[in-house]
Enzyme design. Sequence first.
Site, mmCIF file in Angstrom:
data_model
loop_
_atom_site.group_PDB
_atom_site.id
_atom_site.type_symbol
_atom_site.label_atom_id
_atom_site.label_comp_id
_atom_site.label_asym_id
_atom_site.label_seq_id
_atom_site.Cartn_x
_atom_site.Cartn_y
_atom_site.Cartn_z
ATOM 1 N N CYS A 2 0.868 -1.177 0.000
ATOM 2 C CA CYS A 2 0.000 0.000 0.000
ATOM 3 C C CYS A 2 0.905 1.227 0.000
ATOM 4 O O CYS A 2 1.560 1.519 0.990
ATOM 5 C CB CYS A 2 -0.912 0.010 1.225
ATOM 6 S SG CYS A 2 -2.004 1.456 1.294
ATOM 7 N N GLU A 121 -3.631 0.652 -6.350
ATOM 8 C CA GLU A 121 -2.634 -0.358 -6.678
ATOM 9 C C GLU A 121 -2.452 -0.377 -8.186
ATOM 10 O O GLU A 121 -3.358 0.014 -8.933
ATOM 11 C CB GLU A 121 -3.066 -1.733 -6.165
ATOM 12 C CG GLU A 121 -1.943 -2.735 -6.062
ATOM 13 C CD GLU A 121 -0.753 -2.210 -5.290
ATOM 14 O OE1 GLU A 121 0.211 -1.742 -5.938
ATOM 15 O OE2 GLU A 121 -0.786 -2.259 -4.052
#
Length: 251
Positions: A2, A121
């Site tokens: 992340c 992402e």
Amino acid sequence: MCGRFAVTTDPAALAEKIQALDETRAARSDPAAPNYNVAPTTTITTVVRRHDEPDDEPTRRVRLMRWGLVPPWAKAGPDGAPESKGPQLINARADKVTTSPAFRASAKSKRCLVPMDGYYEWRANPEGKKTRKTPFYMYREDGEPLFMAGLWSVWKPAKDASPLLSCTIITTDAVGELAEIHDRMPLVVAEKDWDRWLDPDAPPDDELLAGPPDVRGIRMREISTLVNNVRNNGPELIEPVKLQPEQATLL
């Protein structure tokens, strides 16, 4: 992993929503502005449980922390800030938080939640490494925030200096469709597990760290490459990408 996320909820509103004390008021004079492109070293909102007195019941608190954990033993640079040698500790692997020298002290009693609207992402494209990756946005279908497991730490350049609170987001193996985008993802904590994860008097929940995250209700969509530049910051970053006419014909 992340490395970027979005958050639009003001800390005061969050504290009211989750029945927590808002400890961010002293550090800000105005409501926090929405941030659609939160990057490492940004000051972010976190949730902890702490005691007022040693024997009282710990209570939830909303605190501001620097994203990128600074271990207590880190050295101060010439400017008084922590030295920036080595990678930034923005993520911690769930299977290593209790053994890693950088994280194990925090894992014992300094665990937190990092709330966010959603995270970004990038999926590698099959054409090869030189092809630009495709960004995706992961979020809850019902519009509620996601709460990710994290660790935090207190760092001081000197004994009498003001403390720096910093945190990291725990990641785990991605599951389901999310694994098609990236093999890692933040460790989602369900509301029923918040207080158990945050309990400063209990060891970390091994089952939570080892088990697959509950991703029911989490959706994803392809978005614009605008998110690639941290200087871009607005709701357009999370909008679905507009298909080109030739792409639409193929669907």
